[in-house]
Design a protein around this motif. Structure first.
Motif, PDB file in Angstrom:
ATOM      1  N   LEU A   1      -0.292   1.095   1.669  1.00 20.89           N
ATOM      2  CA  LEU A   1       0.332   2.325   2.783  1.00 20.89           C
ATOM      3  C   LEU A   1       1.484   2.096   3.112  1.00 20.89           C
ATOM      4  O   LEU A   1       1.855   3.392   3.155  1.00 20.89           O
ATOM      5  CB  LEU A   1      -0.282   1.465   4.444  1.00 20.89           C
ATOM      6  N   LEU A   2       2.348   1.052   2.717  1.00 23.73           N
ATOM      7  CA  LEU A   2       3.922   1.524   2.553  1.00 23.73           C
ATOM      8  C   LEU A   2       4.412   2.489   0.882  1.00 23.73           C
ATOM      9  O   LEU A   2       5.101   2.549   1.115  1.00 23.73           O
ATOM     10  CB  LEU A   2       4.624  -0.200   2.992  1.00 23.73           C
ATOM     11  N   LEU A   3       3.459   2.390   0.194  1.00 21.32           N
ATOM     12  CA  LEU A   3       3.723   2.838  -1.530  1.00 21.32           C
ATOM     13  C   LEU A   3       4.045   3.987  -0.829  1.00 21.32           C
ATOM     14  O   LEU A   3       3.231   5.211  -0.277  1.00 21.32           O
ATOM     15  CB  LEU A   3       3.061   2.172  -2.125  1.00 21.32           C
ATOM     16  N   PRO A   4       4.684   4.735  -1.150  1.00 14.14           N
ATOM     17  CA  PRO A   4       4.315   6.496  -1.194  1.00 14.14           C
ATOM     18  C   PRO A   4       3.320   7.188  -2.015  1.00 14.14           C
ATOM     19  O   PRO A   4       2.560   6.350  -2.975  1.00 14.14           O
ATOM     20  CB  PRO A   4       6.272   7.068  -1.461  1.00 14.14           C
ATOM     21  N   THR A   5       2.247   7.734  -1.712  1.00 12.17           N
ATOM     22  CA  THR A   5       1.583   8.980  -1.960  1.00 12.17           C
ATOM     23  C   THR A   5       1.610   8.829  -3.491  1.00 12.17           C
ATOM     24  O   THR A   5       0.890   8.717  -4.693  1.00 12.17           O
ATOM     25  CB  THR A   5       0.672  10.026  -1.693  1.00 12.17           C
ATOM     26  N   PHE A   6       2.897   9.257  -4.057  1.00 19.01           N
ATOM     27  CA  PHE A   6       3.166   9.465  -5.487  1.00 19.01           C
ATOM     28  C   PHE A   6       2.879   8.621  -6.345  1.00 19.01           C
ATOM     29  O   PHE A   6       3.120   7.867  -7.486  1.00 19.01           O
ATOM     30  CB  PHE A   6       4.114  10.515  -5.728  1.00 19.01           C
ATOM     31  N   LEU A   7       3.934   7.302  -5.924  1.00 14.27           N
ATOM     32  CA  LEU A   7       3.633   5.721  -6.769  1.00 14.27           C
ATOM     33  C   LEU A   7       2.199   4.529  -6.766  1.00 14.27           C
ATOM     34  O   LEU A   7       2.285   4.017  -7.298  1.00 14.27           O
ATOM     35  CB  LEU A   7       4.983   5.352  -6.150  1.00 14.27           C
ATOM     36  N   ARG A   8       1.343   5.010  -6.047  1.00 13.03           N
ATOM     37  CA  ARG A   8       0.220   4.176  -5.457  1.00 13.03           C
ATOM     38  C   ARG A   8      -1.041   4.460  -7.123  1.00 13.03           C
ATOM     39  O   ARG A   8      -1.967   4.707  -7.028  1.00 13.03           O
ATOM     40  CB  ARG A   8      -0.659   4.635  -4.946  1.00 13.03           C
TER      41      ARG A   8
ATOM     42  N   LEU B   1       1.452  -0.273 -10.447  1.00 16.32           N
ATOM     43  CA  LEU B   1       2.903  -0.945  -9.143  1.00 16.32           C
ATOM     44  C   LEU B   1       1.878  -1.773  -7.883  1.00 16.32           C
ATOM     45  O   LEU B   1       2.609  -2.169  -7.357  1.00 16.32           O
ATOM     46  CB  LEU B   1       3.242   0.267  -8.770  1.00 16.32           C
ATOM     47  N   VAL B   2       0.494  -0.693  -7.611  1.00 16.06           N
ATOM     48  CA  VAL B   2       0.847  -1.622  -6.486  1.00 16.06           C
ATOM     49  C   VAL B   2      -0.658  -2.989  -6.240  1.00 16.06           C
ATOM     50  O   VAL B   2       0.272  -3.183  -5.889  1.00 16.06           O
ATOM     51  CB  VAL B   2      -1.051  -0.977  -6.032  1.00 16.06           C
ATOM     52  N   GLY B   3      -0.588  -3.405  -8.016  1.00 15.18           N
ATOM     53  CA  GLY B   3      -0.380  -4.757  -7.855  1.00 15.18           C
ATOM     54  C   GLY B   3       0.383  -5.410  -7.282  1.00 15.18           C
ATOM     55  O   GLY B   3       0.354  -6.634  -7.423  1.00 15.18           O
ATOM     56  N   TYR B   4       1.611  -5.048  -8.060  1.00 11.86           N
ATOM     57  CA  TYR B   4       2.949  -5.625  -8.757  1.00 11.86           C
ATOM     58  C   TYR B   4       3.358  -6.119  -6.789  1.00 11.86           C
ATOM     59  O   TYR B   4       3.815  -7.191  -6.489  1.00 11.86           O
ATOM     60  CB  TYR B   4       4.067  -4.949  -9.100  1.00 11.86           C
TER      61      TYR B   4
END
Length: 154
Positions: A13-20, A24-27
């Protein structure tokens, strides 16, 4: 509750939607893994402390603590009231008291009033041989100050 946090979900949820993206989510979840481990340890400690705070020296709660820790499946440990017999004295001739004693039972010193035990813990023999020190620790921790106990095998 305020303390129930899902750190894996929070990281997404803290990641911007375009970076999900999956990589990157795993990192980010790997970075949050150490925080999640500390949170897990804190939550386990909190639950343990709440357990200790909610159980007191009352007979029903003391019996529950002993059965939860030492005999969780069969729950054979129970607590009985202590024995307290009045003392019987043998008088001398100078005291002019009657000498007839009637039926006289010999009891141990722990069974008389004000010298005996306040409660008796009945425990199966295999639990006594396997974990007597844990049993004594739990009894000493949860019993009221000044109360005396005796452990009897079943």
């Amino acid at each position: 509750m305020w303390y129930k946090i899902d750190y894996n979900r929070l990281a997404i949820l803290l990641l911007p939607t375009f970076l999900r993206k999956p990589i990157l989510v795993g990192y980010v979840q790997a970075i949050f893994g150490s925080i999640d481990a500390v949170y897990y340890d804190w939550k386990q400690k909190r639950d343990f402390d709440w357990y200790r705070l909610t159980h007191t020296g009352q007979v029903c709660k003391l019996r529950k603590v002993l059965n939860d820790n030492l005999d969780p499946s069969l729950r054979r440990i129970y607590i009985g009231s202590g024995t307290s017999f009045p003392r019987e004295y043998i008088y001398t001739e100078a005291e002019n008291k009657p000498r007839y004693l009637g039926t006289f039972f010999i009891k141990s010193q722990n069974e008389y009033e004000n010298t005996g035990v306040d409660f008796i813990v009945f425990v199966p023999t295999e639990i006594i041989t396997a974990s007597i020190y844990q049993l004594k620790y739990l009894l000493n921790y949860y019993k009221l100050a000044g109360k005396r106990y005796k452990i009897e095998p079943i």
